[in-house]
Scaffold this motif. Structure first.
Motif, PDB file in Angstrom:
ATOM      1  N   VAL A 109     -12.019  -1.437  -1.394  1.00 40.55           N
ATOM      2  CA  VAL A 109     -10.375  -1.666  -1.295  1.00 40.55           C
ATOM      3  C   VAL A 109     -10.377  -3.275  -0.841  1.00 40.55           C
ATOM      4  O   VAL A 109      -9.929  -4.338  -1.837  1.00 40.55           O
ATOM      5  CB  VAL A 109      -9.581  -0.948  -0.963  1.00 40.55           C
ATOM      6  CG1 VAL A 109      -7.830  -1.940  -1.091  1.00 40.55           C
ATOM      7  CG2 VAL A 109      -9.587   0.255  -1.363  1.00 40.55           C
ATOM      8  N   VAL A 111       1.240  -1.518   0.107  1.00 42.13           N
ATOM      9  CA  VAL A 111      -0.160  -0.282   0.461  1.00 42.13           C
ATOM     10  C   VAL A 111       1.034   1.007  -0.256  1.00 42.13           C
ATOM     11  O   VAL A 111       1.632   1.183   1.430  1.00 42.13           O
ATOM     12  CB  VAL A 111      -1.030   0.130   1.380  1.00 42.13           C
ATOM     13  CG1 VAL A 111      -2.289   1.342   1.436  1.00 42.13           C
ATOM     14  CG2 VAL A 111      -1.768  -1.468   1.106  1.00 42.13           C
ATOM     15  N   ASN A 120      -2.547   3.993  -3.448  1.00 43.26           N
ATOM     16  CA  ASN A 120      -3.601   5.598  -3.027  1.00 43.26           C
ATOM     17  C   ASN A 120      -2.956   6.638  -2.691  1.00 43.26           C
ATOM     18  O   ASN A 120      -3.496   7.336  -2.247  1.00 43.26           O
ATOM     19  CB  ASN A 120      -3.974   4.649  -1.156  1.00 43.26           C
ATOM     20  CG  ASN A 120      -3.612   5.226  -0.033  1.00 43.26           C
ATOM     21  OD1 ASN A 120      -5.203   5.655  -0.858  1.00 43.26           O
ATOM     22  ND2 ASN A 120      -3.096   6.438   0.705  1.00 43.26           N
ATOM     23  N   MET A 167      -6.457   4.314  -6.328  1.00 45.75           N
ATOM     24  CA  MET A 167      -7.128   5.521  -5.467  1.00 45.75           C
ATOM     25  C   MET A 167      -7.249   6.514  -6.283  1.00 45.75           C
ATOM     26  O   MET A 167      -6.252   7.209  -6.961  1.00 45.75           O
ATOM     27  CB  MET A 167      -6.322   5.984  -4.290  1.00 45.75           C
ATOM     28  CG  MET A 167      -7.662   6.549  -3.532  1.00 45.75           C
ATOM     29  SD  MET A 167      -8.767   5.177  -3.256  1.00 45.75           S
ATOM     30  CE  MET A 167      -7.788   3.135  -2.638  1.00 45.75           C
ATOM     31  N   GLY A 202      -4.875   4.820   3.374  1.00 43.88           N
ATOM     32  CA  GLY A 202      -4.096   3.855   3.357  1.00 43.88           C
ATOM     33  C   GLY A 202      -4.037   3.810   4.344  1.00 43.88           C
ATOM     34  O   GLY A 202      -3.594   1.898   5.012  1.00 43.88           O
ATOM     35  N   ILE A 208      -2.002  -1.583  -3.505  1.00 41.54           N
ATOM     36  CA  ILE A 208      -2.669  -0.320  -3.850  1.00 41.54           C
ATOM     37  C   ILE A 208      -2.267   1.039  -4.059  1.00 41.54           C
ATOM     38  O   ILE A 208      -1.432   1.128  -2.841  1.00 41.54           O
ATOM     39  CB  ILE A 208      -3.388  -0.221  -2.433  1.00 41.54           C
ATOM     40  CG1 ILE A 208      -4.644  -1.234  -2.546  1.00 41.54           C
ATOM     41  CG2 ILE A 208      -4.369   0.673  -2.018  1.00 41.54           C
ATOM     42  CD1 ILE A 208      -4.595  -2.052  -1.039  1.00 41.54           C
TER      43      ILE A 208
END
Ligand code: NAP
Length: 254
Positions: free
Chosen positions: A230, A11, A97, A147, A19, A95
């Motif tokens: 998510v 992440v 983010n 994101m 996050g 991810i």
């Protein structure tokens, strides 16, 4: 999440806000989370914030490891992913983010503010995706979740750089989804609306009221609302979803 013995999750930008909430939502005994954060202003405060993310994940039964990494730096990113691969040997979920704002009206916007926002919000997503896609292609498995923002779809006065970066993230998501689908890698974006984090806390009251007046559900969202989406996209239940933009915005865009 997928039925793997250990899920390795990365992440970006998880020392606070959305996050951090994502890390906590994904935390479980079979998951290892590697996250980064970066603040050139107060290193001690940011380290403390990252430690708090690690603690909350541990409290939820998982393991998280935070690294101070500027996602705008190609070298730091390469080193970060080398470290993750050295420690974990695979990456199952990425991810993207990390994001910032540097707001101002278009006619007054400094080119430097345009570039900084593009570097962190869009170019870093490209770089992380490129590095991790190669790893996931070999694995023939992967989940990439980017994101974006509702304003990347509907526009927003005073945020030309931010809106353009988020619209770019959506285009990148759709293209990566088409290129990587054959290797069992899904790529999706989440478009949050007005979520209560440090990013929105600094907005002038008038701007907050203007944003909230556009939300049919009549309230701001919580980081947990985004984290839940998510977790769904990272799960087996979302295995047949790719190239999509999931709006988590209380209906700001319908
Ligand atoms: P936030 O509370 O400001 O947190 C941003 C996170 O990104 C922090 O962990 C920050 O680390 C990290 N970060 C910033 N610049 C970085 C860099 N150069 N390298 C590595 N990490 C960096 O923001 P948020 O509200 O949680 O937003 C998270 C994402 O959701 C962003 O992409 C944002 O655009 C998007 N989003 C937010 C909203 C909203 O209403 N909040 C709405 C739509 C979309 P430090 O703490 O070390 O600075």
């Amino acid at each position: 999440m997928a039925d793997l013995a250990k899920q390795i999750v990365v992440v970006t930008g998880a020392s606070r806000g959305i996050g951090r909430s994502i890390c906590v939502e994904l935390a479980d005994a079979n998951t290892q989370i590697y996250f980064n954060y970066f603040s050139p202003v107060d290193l001690d405060a940011e380290k403390a914030a990252a430690d708090e993310t690690e603690r909350l994940v541990s409290e939820a039964g998982g393991k998280a490891f935070g690294y101070s990494v500027n996602v705008a730096s190609e070298e730091e990113l390469a080193q970060f992913f080398d470290t993750v691969m050295g420690a974990a040997g695979r990456i199952d979920v990425l991810i993207n983010n990390a994001g910032i704002t540097k707001d101002g009206l278009l006619v007054r916007m400094k080119a430097a503010d345009w570039d900084t926002v593009m570097d962190i919000n869009l170019k870093a997503v490209f770089r992380c995706t490129q590095i991790v896609a190669k790893i996931m292609m070999k694995q023939r498995y992967g989940r990439i979740i980017n994101m974006a923002s509702v304003v990347g779809v509907i526009g927003n006065a005073g945020q030309a750089n931010y809106v353009a970066s988020k619209a770019g993230v959506i285009g990148l998501t759709k293209t990566a989804a088409k290129e990587l689908a054959a290797r069992n890698i899904t790529v999706n974006a989440i478009a949050p609306g007005y979520i209560e984090t440090d990013m929105t806390a600094v907005l002038p009251e008038k701007a907050k009221e203007a944003m909230l007046s556009q939300v049919p559900l009549g309230r701001g969202g919580k980081p947990e609302d985004v984290a839940a989406a998510v977790a769904f996209l990272a799960s087996d239940k979302a295995a047949y979803i790719t190239g999509q933009v999931i709006h988590v915005s209380g209906g700001m865009y319908i």
